[in-house]
Design a protein around this motif. Structure first.
Motif, PDB file in Angstrom:
ATOM      1  N   LEU A 128       0.855  -1.181   0.000  1.00  0.00           N
ATOM      2  CA  LEU A 128       0.000   0.000   0.000  1.00  0.00           C
ATOM      3  C   LEU A 128       0.892   1.232   0.000  1.00  0.00           C
ATOM      4  O   LEU A 128       1.794   1.354   0.842  1.00  0.00           O
ATOM      5  N   LEU A 129       0.647   2.133  -0.940  1.00  0.00           N
ATOM      6  CA  LEU A 129       1.414   3.369  -1.037  1.00  0.00           C
ATOM      7  C   LEU A 129       0.525   4.549  -0.675  1.00  0.00           C
ATOM      8  O   LEU A 129      -0.635   4.620  -1.096  1.00  0.00           O
ATOM      9  N   VAL A 130       1.080   5.461   0.100  1.00  0.00           N
ATOM     10  CA  VAL A 130       0.385   6.707   0.414  1.00  0.00           C
ATOM     11  C   VAL A 130       1.353   7.846   0.149  1.00  0.00           C
ATOM     12  O   VAL A 130       2.507   7.823   0.620  1.00  0.00           O
ATOM     13  N   TYR A 131       0.883   8.821  -0.618  1.00  0.00           N
ATOM     14  CA  TYR A 131       1.706  10.006  -0.844  1.00  0.00           C
ATOM     15  C   TYR A 131       0.995  11.202  -0.241  1.00  0.00           C
ATOM     16  O   TYR A 131      -0.171  11.468  -0.541  1.00  0.00           O
ATOM     17  N   SER A 132       1.702  11.918   0.628  1.00  0.00           N
ATOM     18  CA  SER A 132       1.167  13.111   1.274  1.00  0.00           C
ATOM     19  C   SER A 132       2.067  14.291   0.951  1.00  0.00           C
ATOM     20  O   SER A 132       3.305  14.160   0.966  1.00  0.00           O
ATOM     21  N   THR A 133       1.467  15.432   0.655  1.00  0.00           N
ATOM     22  CA  THR A 133       2.273  16.624   0.415  1.00  0.00           C
ATOM     23  C   THR A 133       2.980  17.073   1.692  1.00  0.00           C
ATOM     24  O   THR A 133       3.904  17.884   1.629  1.00  0.00           O
ATOM     25  N   PHE A 134       2.568  16.564   2.852  1.00  0.00           N
ATOM     26  CA  PHE A 134       3.167  16.924   4.131  1.00  0.00           C
ATOM     27  C   PHE A 134       4.317  15.991   4.492  1.00  0.00           C
ATOM     28  O   PHE A 134       5.391  16.443   4.880  1.00  0.00           O
ATOM     29  N   THR A 135       4.115  14.673   4.357  1.00  0.00           N
ATOM     30  CA  THR A 135       5.117  13.702   4.805  1.00  0.00           C
ATOM     31  C   THR A 135       5.772  12.929   3.668  1.00  0.00           C
ATOM     32  O   THR A 135       6.657  12.109   3.912  1.00  0.00           O
ATOM     33  N   PRO A 195       3.674  -5.798   4.510  1.00  0.00           N
ATOM     34  CA  PRO A 195       2.511  -6.118   3.673  1.00  0.00           C
ATOM     35  C   PRO A 195       1.394  -5.096   3.841  1.00  0.00           C
ATOM     36  O   PRO A 195       1.354  -4.368   4.822  1.00  0.00           O
ATOM     37  N   ALA A 196       0.498  -5.088   2.861  1.00  0.00           N
ATOM     38  CA  ALA A 196      -0.545  -4.071   2.845  1.00  0.00           C
ATOM     39  C   ALA A 196      -1.526  -4.232   3.991  1.00  0.00           C
ATOM     40  O   ALA A 196      -2.142  -3.270   4.430  1.00  0.00           O
ATOM     41  N   THR A 197      -1.689  -5.445   4.490  1.00  0.00           N
ATOM     42  CA  THR A 197      -2.583  -5.705   5.616  1.00  0.00           C
ATOM     43  C   THR A 197      -1.851  -6.519   6.667  1.00  0.00           C
ATOM     44  O   THR A 197      -0.851  -7.188   6.364  1.00  0.00           O
ATOM     45  N   THR A 198      -2.344  -6.469   7.886  1.00  0.00           N
ATOM     46  CA  THR A 198      -1.709  -7.250   8.954  1.00  0.00           C
ATOM     47  C   THR A 198      -1.825  -8.740   8.709  1.00  0.00           C
ATOM     48  O   THR A 198      -1.003  -9.525   9.198  1.00  0.00           O
ATOM     49  N   ALA A 199      -2.841  -9.145   7.922  1.00  0.00           N
ATOM     50  CA  ALA A 199      -2.994 -10.568   7.587  1.00  0.00           C
ATOM     51  C   ALA A 199      -2.141 -10.967   6.401  1.00  0.00           C
ATOM     52  O   ALA A 199      -2.118 -12.146   6.012  1.00  0.00           O
ATOM     53  N   GLY A 200      -1.459 -10.006   5.787  1.00  0.00           N
ATOM     54  CA  GLY A 200      -0.605 -10.312   4.644  1.00  0.00           C
ATOM     55  C   GLY A 200      -1.354 -10.470   3.342  1.00  0.00           C
ATOM     56  O   GLY A 200      -0.801 -10.978   2.357  1.00  0.00           O
ATOM     57  N   THR A 201      -2.619 -10.032   3.285  1.00  0.00           N
ATOM     58  CA  THR A 201      -3.424 -10.161   2.069  1.00  0.00           C
ATOM     59  C   THR A 201      -3.240  -8.949   1.172  1.00  0.00           C
ATOM     60  O   THR A 201      -2.943  -7.849   1.652  1.00  0.00           O
ATOM     61  N   VAL A 216     -11.005  10.998   6.855  1.00  0.00           N
ATOM     62  CA  VAL A 216     -10.064  10.759   7.946  1.00  0.00           C
ATOM     63  C   VAL A 216      -9.307   9.451   7.776  1.00  0.00           C
ATOM     64  O   VAL A 216      -8.618   8.999   8.685  1.00  0.00           O
ATOM     65  N   GLY A 217      -9.439   8.842   6.632  1.00  0.00           N
ATOM     66  CA  GLY A 217      -8.742   7.602   6.353  1.00  0.00           C
ATOM     67  C   GLY A 217      -9.319   6.960   5.117  1.00  0.00           C
ATOM     68  O   GLY A 217     -10.024   7.608   4.332  1.00  0.00           O
ATOM     69  N   ALA A 218      -9.018   5.685   4.910  1.00  0.00           N
ATOM     70  CA  ALA A 218      -9.470   5.001   3.706  1.00  0.00           C
ATOM     71  C   ALA A 218      -9.663   3.517   3.997  1.00  0.00           C
ATOM     72  O   ALA A 218      -8.970   2.934   4.846  1.00  0.00           O
ATOM     73  N   TYR A 219     -10.627   2.925   3.282  1.00  0.00           N
ATOM     74  CA  TYR A 219     -10.854   1.475   3.303  1.00  0.00           C
ATOM     75  C   TYR A 219     -10.249   0.872   2.042  1.00  0.00           C
ATOM     76  O   TYR A 219     -10.198   1.526   0.979  1.00  0.00           O
ATOM     77  N   PHE A 220      -9.830  -0.401   2.166  1.00  0.00           N
ATOM     78  CA  PHE A 220      -9.159  -1.072   1.059  1.00  0.00           C
ATOM     79  C   PHE A 220      -9.798  -2.433   0.803  1.00  0.00           C
ATOM     80  O   PHE A 220      -9.995  -3.222   1.732  1.00  0.00           O
ATOM     81  N   ALA A 221     -10.115  -2.669  -0.469  1.00  0.00           N
ATOM     82  CA  ALA A 221     -10.706  -3.944  -0.877  1.00  0.00           C
ATOM     83  C   ALA A 221      -9.637  -5.020  -0.921  1.00  0.00           C
ATOM     84  O   ALA A 221      -8.453  -4.749  -1.118  1.00  0.00           O
ATOM     85  N   GLY A 222     -10.087  -6.257  -0.747  1.00  0.00           N
ATOM     86  CA  GLY A 222      -9.179  -7.389  -0.809  1.00  0.00           C
ATOM     87  C   GLY A 222      -9.818  -8.611  -0.175  1.00  0.00           C
ATOM     88  O   GLY A 222     -11.004  -8.602   0.166  1.00  0.00           O
ATOM     89  N   PRO A 223      -9.065  -9.693   0.008  1.00  0.00           N
ATOM     90  CA  PRO A 223      -9.594 -10.899   0.676  1.00  0.00           C
ATOM     91  C   PRO A 223     -10.111 -10.600   2.079  1.00  0.00           C
ATOM     92  O   PRO A 223     -10.966 -11.312   2.586  1.00  0.00           O
ATOM     93  N   THR A 224      -9.564  -9.592   2.741  1.00  0.00           N
ATOM     94  CA  THR A 224     -10.167  -8.983   3.927  1.00  0.00           C
ATOM     95  C   THR A 224     -10.244  -7.488   3.651  1.00  0.00           C
ATOM     96  O   THR A 224      -9.356  -6.920   3.001  1.00  0.00           O
TER      97      THR A 224
END
Length: 862
Positions: free
Chosen positions: A608-615, A622-628, A640-648
């Motif tokens: 998972l990539l996040v680009y912020s003009t601040f940081t 891995p993109a998730t704690t389950a490694g999915t 205030v954040g984002a949800y991500f599709a996947g096996p979880t």
């Protein structure tokens, strides 16, 4: 010798007599200070002043310094030009001075050392700490004394005093430098009030001072503490004004143990302790602890050192240089706008990053419309509606002057404008629905240095509650249609209903996005980026063969295009005008910007990539704690954040997880950016968030076509009754939490989910897919429990809705279909397939192909 005498006589006799008489007759008469004919004359030095009067000069052992050249004035106050001064010291074993130049030595100058070494060549340390006083004399007049503080070599400075704690046990610049004081503290530490009249200072002091104890102000011994509590100021060469300025510069607030109120404008502000933030408008005295040595030999020498000179990051002087803090010449700081800023200190030419000053951040932002009630707020087209945001800091103080960002979820129809006076309004040119939010977003609001993000809440964003706006009416639409299998694209303007002739593209596109204002279309391809102008008829404004790949997203402010290239294995951020902003080595699959265009979330398989003009870039693998892996992204409302599709299905917060560490009195924050905020067992291939902030909708074909409705609960968001917005909690992680309901899409025989398309009013969402089934699923979310699913039968030979776009007024859905390669027009009100368009886009073989790239531009109905 006689020759010289003869020449002198000759020269004298050659001067014309008239000239000599004329010269004498123009001599100006002497003027005396008393107006008479005797006494001190004007143009003769009466007063000699040296600087810095209040602060003095600090020197390390054996350090060489320089006195400023004095200024001399006569009895009338006019400047007198003195050719030479003679400098002297009260103790040359502490601080010595070269008599003719004012060159200083933190020790003793060499004298009569022999061997051809001139006097005053090198400074010999005596290792004597203390204060010596330097004066300058000329024409029988002596200047005011300047304190010279000599001490061990400074190795560190830490901003902030101690609270509580007497300076005798933890000496800081709260302490005096006069060694004759029994407890090592300045009398300012215990004064509860004082007054100045006729150059006499009257004190009320606590019991920690005894009769006969010496009193210092700004390092100068000005007298002795007496039982009568009176003191003559001029004994030290300080005027009453100078004394008051020096006392105001005292580094600790008067205590209240004597119960006497301190006169306004006289008492020093409280010291800056550095253990908490200060609310806007609060005044404090900058103080620091000064150290010599390192490790086990580190020693607090604050009582030996002189006065520090403070500067704020980005400045070399004590001035108002930061939106966070203003500082005057006495080191008195005023908290201005939320944020933290680095304070550096200079002493004995030893500049040090002393610490951070923190102005308290917003704890809540309440956003509302003025003069209207209801939710949503109904606003007519081209009718300005004022909005107001009220921010309160962590101490409950109402903040003013914040640089808030105001964002709309549908800026094409309901934009937010901010006037030069700061007035916020929505003035919708077209019908539609939007969720509008006020955000305090670093670095423009509540900024902080990278290693201070999270300390006292600085450097963290905060979002207001959303104001939902509905603009009744209908819009017309210009629909643009293309295919990943064709070089042609076409358009239809529904104000005329005429389908335009095919437009030939330079390359076969693989993706298509349109700008917020509808004037520019960006199309990716394996050969390069294509940029089209839609102002009148379609035209190619530029192509960029250096940026091949798939266009994943365009920022709402139309400044950044996200392009990923599987051949080069990169994802790049390109300026909409051309030119690479930044590149990362990963292949993205989807991307979505926050509404303020400050942050973009990019899914890249197991990364998972996040680009912020601040940081800048943040990579999470891995993109998730389950490694999915993650396959799709949906930014929440408020953002205030984002949800991500996947096996979880997972979520991440924009609130960093901060861990403070303190070393040598300085606290820094170690941050984990975008920590986990939610996790659901729901399997999702594509995902979207509703504008009401209540639902995250996802669909999958695994193991069977299914729609998942995550009823999200963002703390202090819109859906739990609060109206104060969403702040980052003290722990740093924002736990969204959710309730999951699922619906099997039984009539759908899908091979892939291509889109989840909610209307901007959050009333319904459509699912597009590849495969068969001949129906278009429409899902109406409910406030609690499962929503209602409707299957819209596609007319004719259509087998599946492969792509879609919703009109901005939410009245119509346009879907490209396989099987018949048409575009079907779906009525939102009746959820029926009402008519079709025939784009006739030819593929490589000449046969028509499905329209799977659709964008639309709203326009007035007339």
């Amino acid at each position: 010798m006689r020759r010289f005498v003869s020449v002198f006589v000759l020269l004298l006799s050659s001067i014309p007599f008239g000239v000599s008489i004329a010269g004498c007759s123009h001599n100006a008469p002497a003027q005396f200070c008393n107006g008479g004919d005797s006494g001190m004359m004007t143009a003769q030095a009466a007063t000699i002043t040296m600087q810095p009067i209040v602060y003095g000069i600090s020197l390390n052992y054996a350090e060489i310094g320089q006195m400023q050249r004095p200024t001399a004035t006569d009895c009338k106050g006019a400047t007198v030009s003195e050719q030479a001064y003679v400098y002297g010291t009260t103790n040359m074993t502490i601080a010595d001075v070269q008599p003719t130049t004012g060159r200083l030595c933190g020790g003793t100058w060499n004298r009569n050392t022999g061997g051809g070494i001139p006097d005053f060549t090198y400074c010999m340390p005596t290792d004597n700490s203390g204060v010596a006083y330097i004066t300058a004399s000329a024409d029988g007049v002596t200047s005011n004394p300047i304190a010279i503080y000599v001490h061990p070599v400074v190795t560190g400075i830490v901003l902030g005093g101690t609270a509580p704690g007497p300076c005798s046990t933890d000496p800081t610049t709260l302490c005096a430098t006069d060694s004759s004081q029994a407890n090592g503290c300045s009398i300012q530490d215990d004064i509860t009030s004082f007054s100045i009249a006729n150059n006499v200072v009257t004190f009320l002091a606590a019991n920690s001072f005894t009769a006969g104890e010496s009193v210092t102000v700004a390092g100068l011994k000005v007298g002795t503490y007496l039982n009568g509590q009176t003191l003559t100021v001029l004994s030290a060469g300080l005027s009453a004004t100078q004394f008051e300025a020096a006392f105001t510069h005292a580094n600790v607030a008067p205590t209240a143990d004597a119960g006497t109120a301190t006169p306004a404008g006289v008492a020093a502000p409280p010291p800056y302790i550095g253990t908490a933030c200060l609310s806007q408008g609060t005044t404090t005295q900058l103080v620091s602890r000064i150290y010599a040595g390192t490790g086990a030999n580190r020693t607090n020498i604050s009582c030996l050192a002189g006065h520090l000179q403070y500067a704020v990051q980005g400045s070399s002087s004590l001035t108002t240089i930061s939106p966070v803090i203003s500082v005057d010449q006495n080191g008195v700081a005023t908290a201005e706008l939320p944020g933290s800023v680095l304070i550096s200190a200079n002493l004995s030419d030893a500049a040090s990053s002393a610490g951070f000053f923190s102005t308290c951040p917003p704890a809540s932002i309440t956003f509302s419309s003025t003069g209207t009630t209801g939710n949503p707020v109904v606003v007519n087209e081209n009718t300005p509606q004022p909005l107001v945001a009220t921010a309160v800091d962590t101490n409950g103080v109402t903040l003013t002057g914040l640089s808030l960002e105001y964002v709309s979820s549908t800026p094409s129809t309901i934009p937010v404008t901010v006037s030069s006076t700061g007035a916020v309004t929505v003035d919708p040119p077209l019908a539609g629905t939007a969720s509008i939010t006020a955000i305090c977003q670093p670095p423009s609001c509540n900024t902080a240095s990278y290693n201070q993000i999270g300390l006292f809440g600085n450097g963290l964003p905060i979002s207001s509650n959303a104001v939902n706006v509905t603009v009744p009416g209908t819009n017309s639409t210009v629909l643009y249609m293309a295919s990943t299998q064709s070089l042609d694209m076409t358009q239809v303007d529904f104000t005329t209903g005429v389908l335009a002739p095919p437009f030939l593209l330079p390359y076969v596109p693989n993706s298509m996005v349109i700008s917020t204002d509808g004037r520019t279309i960006y199309m990716g391809s394996s050969d390069g980026l294509m940029v089209l102008n839609t102002l009148n008829t379609l035209t190619i404004s530029r192509t960029d063969v250096t940026s091949p790949g798939t266009v994943l997203a365009l920022s709402p402010n139309e400044g950044i295009v996200v392009i990923t290239d599987p051949v080069r294995q990169i994802t790049e951020l390109e300026s909409s005008a051309g030119g690479i902003i930044s590149t990362y080595g990963a292949v993205g699959t989807s991307a979505e910007f926050s509404p303020d265009s400050q942050t973009v979330y990019i899914t890249a398989g197991n990364q998972l990539l996040v680009y912020s003009t601040f940081t800048g870039w943040t990579s999470i693998a891995p993109a998730t704690t389950a490694g999915t892996p993650v396959t799709g992204v949906a930014v929440t409302v408020p953002a205030v954040g984002a949800y991500f599709a996947g096996p979880t299905t997972t979520a991440r917060s924009y609130c960093p997880l901060s861990t403070p560490t303190t070393v040598n009195g300085v606290t820094n924050e170690a941050n984990v950016f975008y920590p986990p905020a939610d996790s659901s067992p729901a399997i999702t291939d594509q995902i979207a968030a509703t504008n009401d902030g209540m639902h995250v909708l996802g669909a999958t074909v695994t193991p069977t076509p299914t729609l998942n409705d995550l009823r999200v609960n963002i703390p202090n968001g819109n859906n739990n009754g609060a109206a104060t917005g969403v702040a980052c909690p003290a722990t740093g992680t924002l736990n969204f939490s959710n309730t999951l309901t699922t619906t099997l899409l039984s009539p759908v025989k899908a091979t892939a989910i291509t889109g989840v398309l909610p209307t901007s009013d959050s009333s319904v969402a459509f699912i597009t897919y590849t495969g068969t089934g001949g129906v278009l699923p429409a899902y109406a979310p409910a406030a609690t429990g499962p929503g209602t699913t409707t299957y819209i039968k596609l007319s004719g030979a259509a087998t599946a809705p492969v792509a879609g776009v919703i009109s901005t007024d939410n009245t119509t859905l346009y879907v490209g279909t396989s099987g018949d390669n048409l575009v079907h027009i779906i009525n939102r009100s009746t959820l029926t397939d009402t008519s079709t368009l025939t784009p006739n886009l030819p593929g490589a073989s000449g046969a028509t192909v499905p329209v799977n790239l659709l964008v639309q531009k709203p326009r007035p109905t007339t």
